[in-house]
Design an enzyme around this catalytic site. Structure first.
Site, mmCIF file in Angstrom:
data_model
loop_
_atom_site.group_PDB
_atom_site.id
_atom_site.type_symbol
_atom_site.label_atom_id
_atom_site.label_comp_id
_atom_site.label_asym_id
_atom_site.label_seq_id
_atom_site.Cartn_x
_atom_site.Cartn_y
_atom_site.Cartn_z
ATOM 1 C CG ASP A 458 -2.270 0.631 0.953
ATOM 2 O OD1 ASP A 458 -2.265 1.747 0.406
ATOM 3 O OD2 ASP A 458 -3.313 0.070 1.323
ATOM 4 C CG ASP A 571 -7.164 3.125 -3.138
ATOM 5 O OD1 ASP A 571 -8.373 3.263 -3.422
ATOM 6 O OD2 ASP A 571 -6.759 2.944 -1.983
ATOM 7 N NE ARG A 631 -11.454 4.092 -3.537
ATOM 8 C CZ ARG A 631 -11.111 4.820 -2.472
ATOM 9 N NH1 ARG A 631 -10.942 4.217 -1.308
ATOM 10 N NH2 ARG A 631 -10.902 6.116 -2.563
ATOM 11 C CG ASP A 647 -12.057 2.162 1.924
ATOM 12 O OD1 ASP A 647 -11.254 1.364 1.419
ATOM 13 O OD2 ASP A 647 -11.893 3.389 1.899
#
Length: 973
Positions: A458, A571, A631, A647
């Site tokens: 990440d 993301d 995403r 999320d």
């Protein structure tokens, strides 16, 4: 200098506080996101009442060419003319486009989503009277009746009405206009006012009341048209012009709108468009993801419409129509007779209202209506409302669900065929701390005998959130780390987000700024917002030159430390702007060509993933297939990789909702979908974690992921018993990889969804229409994950009159249709193979999919009621485009009939050599033969060993030892 540093520290402190507040939030703050009433255009559109359409089609303006019809529409309230274009498309589709006839400036039309200009069919006029015209649409038995006043269109198949357009009169097209309170208008009005006052002083007449600011509205041109002149004359003569849908330009929010602390300047004024569609005989509609809601769409009367507006929503709420990370403006309508689709090609903020005349009626009430011979025909009405752009809508006429999938795929493309490793298990968290941590986790999977293919990094892996870099202290030797993974035939994914740290020492930022590739503010400066790195710029991915440059950054000479086994995660690409309105970009920001962000918002993430995927292809010289997770998404995103549901939280309801969320995406072309296993937020109890692994193992994208504040949750940290359960679930995934890969190949070729609702395969079975806790993989496996805490059993609906299903674990044979109660334990994953199908597996599970590549296959033959079965297998090198460019692949067909199993080519154009062979054939529902024989071309017939279990009717044939690419037959005698 000191002052600048202090400001920088304050900015970073504020950002840190913001990030912390986002991270620890226990539920989404809904006040950060608009309702329809807080979105001025949605409110204006919704305030237009049905049945009062001001639009009339001018039949005398009709122009018919070989492949299109054009006709003008007039809004009789404001006399603004529109141009309607209608196209009959090959493949049983119709396209409707409505734009202003003479706009002040061009309106945005969505590019790059369609894979081609859709081929058209011939149109012809087959009837006409004073108020209507009838058109034949060229293919099939469809015709369209256009009624002039009030304007509407009805599409029929034969004599049956299939759908209606604007039958409720909710067409709204807010035309571009000049603002009356512009600076020049204010100056003129001030001069006139002063002159009037001077005259009044001399005439001693009472002063005139000045017109209120913004009173009136400029039309589309300075000189009024004859129609406009006629309207003015009528008004002057005392005839009031009719009020209609577009007489809303002076309502609050038309030219400027404030939400919380953010003001949207709206330099073009009100520009929204809206249109209604009616489906007679339809009660069930699906699609328009992404929403955390049931599979079957609910009516929106008395609440907000479904919203399509890509947003970064932390720990989203369930079972409501709020917008989430992606938007696909495609809706499917289904009844036992047919399936229809609507593709609303608009990238602006969009709201969708769903109403029904049967909403709220119980099944008993509907049956009572039927028995009494009363009750109205069911009908579902769908109303689309977008903030800007034009009306560009495709009507997909089916008539079957598979026809709809093919039609939509012909417009926006099919699901990209992923590399094989991408279908295996992925291990991630925010964040693996450093190279040692990565090595420890990697070794842990081997020590505990759990396969995995990809480990993820990440945002903390980069140097100060500067993407395309590595933290020099935590990841000083990235190539060595990647080489260590490659030695075990594993991969890594690193995150590359589209917000770029504003830092003069950062090469990526400097290049983007020097090339003038950032999105601009309305004033022309580079747009900046807050995101993870602090102050960040946002590359303009709508610019093809920007995308090409971005793609080049994935080259091994630019992305230092990267290797062939490093892939990418995009993301925050909605785009997420922590200090922006609704945590996203200001709508009046400006992209290439002068287009406002409001016009392209839902396309931004689509372009980010496109540029990233193309970068991975380019770095290999066009040889290797990419893997990119995104995403945010839009229609057509399926061409570039995978999506996930964002999320979520470690809660049972979030596990449950992952099924309808991925099914909704599959219905609109995006098959490569999954949810964070275990939940991103919070800490799952062991039971929930185990059940999530079991569910995730049977969803297309299988990745565990967790927030940085959660406790570590590698599979071996929850005790031996739970580790064994998780290991078994992961191993089931690996055994089925040949089946998954074949399903994705079919999806790539045909557009058929990999994971699909039951009604897709059983369109006439009304019992299936609302089921969203179980699903099919292809047409062969039915899966019902256990998603309830403390479950002792599940109710599984087995569809198909006269069909049979086999429990894949016990091989129990069950007759359909029935609702079957299955008692479950913690080891249970309810999966059933359909009678009549053949599924290929690899049961020698190793540490990664690549290690299993040449391993032998086992064929599971599930006999149907007639003693027949068939199935397919696709094999190629698993990672390049050679299957497409060089024909290097095997597409095999297996068929069982007359007690003989036959293997042959399903596509003779493909050719590929592999050492993989068949080590076992398992036939479910078979009697015990006296002998089993193998026959191959030019080889003498040979006898095979077998065992038979009488209690379960399972015949196992051992070691046919034939190559997977060979033609052969096995006979039971």
């Amino acid at each position: 200098m000191a002052a600048a540093a202090a400001v920088g520290r304050l900015e970073m402190a504020a950002l840190a506080w913001l990030a912390l507040s986002l991270a620890v939030v226990t539920a989404v703050d809904r006040s950060n996101f608009k309702t329809c009433d807080q979105s001025s255009f949605c409110k204006r559109q919704r305030n237009v009442e049905a049945g009062s359409s001001p639009y009339r089609a001018l039949l005398e303006s009709l122009q018919l060419s070989q492949d299109s019809m054009k006709i003008q529409l007039i809004n009789e309230a404001n006399k603004v003319p529109l141009l309607l274009e209608l196209y009959g498309l090959k493949g049983n589709m119709t396209r409707i486009r409505i734009n202003e006839l003479n706009p002040l400036k061009p309106r945005y039309e969505v590019p790059d989503v369609l894979v081609q200009d859709p081929p058209t069919t011939r149109l012809s006029v087959t009837g006409r009277d004073d108020n209507s015209v009838e058109l034949s649409l060229g293919e099939g038995n469809h015709k369209l009746i256009l009624t002039a006043k009030p304007f509407r269109m009805d599409l029929l198949e034969g004599r049956e009405l299939v759908l209606s357009v604007n039958s409720r009169g909710l067409l709204v097209f807010e035309h571009l206009r000049q603002r009356k309170d512009s600076f020049s208008d204010k100056v003129s009005s001030t001069v006139v006012s002063i002159w009037d006052r001077i005259k009044n002083l001399f005439s001693r007449e009472p002063p005139k009341e000045p017109a209120s600011e913004g009173e009136g509205a400029a039309e589309a041109s300075d000189a009024p048209s004859s129609a406009e002149q006629e309207s003015t004359e009528k008004t002057e003569q005392g005839e009031e012009a009719p009020k209609g849908a577009s007489e809303t330009e002076e309502e609050p929010g038309s030219w400027e709108e404030t939400f919380k602390t953010h003001t949207d300047s709206k330099p073009n004024g009100p520009t929204s468009v809206g249109l209604d569609f009616s489906f007679p005989g339809v009660e069930n509609v699906y699609g328009i993801p992404e929403h955390a809601d049931y599979l079957r769409l609910r009516t929106t009367e008395g609440g907000d419409p479904y919203r399509l507006y890509n947003l970064d929503v932390f720990q989203y709420e369930l079972y409501n129509p709020m917008a989430l990370y992606g938007s696909v403006p495609v809706l499917l309508a289904h009844n036992p007779q047919r399936t229809l689709g609507i593709f609303w090609l608009n990238a602006a903020e969009t709201w969708v209202d769903v109403t029904s005349n049967t909403a709220g009626k119980t099944l008993f009430g509907k049956m009572l209506d039927y028995m009494q011979g009363g009750g109205e025909t069911p009908q579902t009405d769908v109303r689309w409302m977008s903030e800007s752009g034009i009306i560009d809508v495709f009507l997909l006429l089916g008539p079957s669900p598979n026809d709809i999938f093919q039609q939509y795929a012909s417009l926006t493309g099919t699901q990209a065929l992923p590399p094989l490793f991408a279908l295996a298990y992925h291990q991630s968290r925010w964040n693996y701390n450093d190279e040692e941590d990565v090595s420890t986790v990697d070794n842990g999977f081997d020590e505990h005998d759990i396969p995995y293919d990809v480990i993820w990094l990440d945002i903390e892996h980069a140097d100060g959130k500067r993407y395309f870099t590595w933290d020099p202290n935590k990841f000083p030797r990235p190539r060595e780390m990647l080489q260590g993974l490659a030695a075990k035939r594993r991969k890594m994914v690193s995150i590359v987000d589209p917000h770029i740290k504003v830092d003069s020492a950062y090469r990526i930022h400097n290049e983007i700024r020097s090339r003038d590739f950032y999105v601009k503010t309305k004033d022309g400066s580079d747009y900046e917002g807050w995101c993870w790195p602090g102050s960040a710029g946002y590359p303009d991915f709508t610019n093809p030159e920007m995308r090409a440059w971005w793609s080049s950054m994935f080259g091994y000479d630019h992305y230092e430390g990267s290797m062939e086994n490093l892939y990418t995660w995009n993301d925050m690409n909605e785009p997420s702007v922590f200090n922006g309105p609704e945590v996203t970009m200001h709508k009046d920001a400006v992209h290439q060509g002068g287009w406002e962000h409001r016009d392209i918002h839902n396309l931004y993430a689509f372009y980010v993933q496109m540029a990233t995927a193309e970068g991975q292809v380019k770095r290999s010289g066009g040889l290797e297939r990419p893997f990119v997770l995104t995403r945010g998404f839009f229609a057509g995103s399926q061409r570039y990789g995978a999506v996930w549901t964002g999320d979520n939280a470690a809660e049972w309801d979030h596990l449950k909702i992952s099924i309808p969320m991925c099914l909704s995406l599959a219905l609109v072309g995006i098959s490569f979908c999954g949810a964070d296993v275990g939940g991103f937020f919070k800490n799952p109890e062991p039971e929930l974690l185990v059940r999530w692994y079991q569910a995730g193992a049977y969803q297309p994208f299988f990745r565990a992921h967790a927030h940085m504040d959660t406790t570590r949750r590698e599979p071996w940290l929850f005790g031996e018993e739970n580790k064994a359960l998780i290991r078994d679930a992961v191993r089931q995934r690996y055994a089925l990889l040949p089946f998954w890969y074949t399903l994705f190949y079919h999806s790539y070729r045909t557009g058929q969804p990999v994971m699909r609702p039951l009604w897709v395969e059983y369109p006439q079975d009304a019992t299936t229409y609302a089921i969203d806790d179980q699903y099919l993989l292809g047409d062969a496996l039915l899966v019902h994950p256990v998603t309830a805490q403390g479950a002792r059993g599940v109710q599984v609906y087995l569809p198909g009159k006269g069909e049979v299903w086999y429990d894949v674990h016990t091989h129990q044979k069950l007759h359909a249709p029935q609702t079957h109660y299955l008692a479950v334990t913690m080891s249970s994953i309810p999966v059933y193979q359909r009678g009549g199908s053949i599924v290929a597996r690899k049961e020698r599970v190793r540490r990664s999919s690549d290690c299993m590549y040449n391993d032998p296959y086992t064929l599971y033959v599930a006999l149907g009621p007639q003693g027949t079965a068939q199935g397919e297998l696709f094999v190629d090198d698993g990672h390049t485009f050679s299957f497409e460019t060089k024909g290097q692949y095997l597409h095999r067909r297996f068929s069982f009939s007359g007690n003989t199993l036959t293997a042959s080519s399903a596509d003779p154009k493909g050719s590929f050599e592999t050492p993989a062979w068949i080590e076992r054939v398992v036939i479910l529902g078979a009697g015990k033969p006296a002998a089993v024989f193998l026959k191959q071309k030019d080889v003498a017939e040979s006898r095979l060993d077998f065992t038979h279990e009488a209690e379960t009717s399972v015949l196992t044939i051992r070691k046919p030892a034939v190559n997977i690419g060979a033609d052969w037959s096995i006979s039971l005698r």
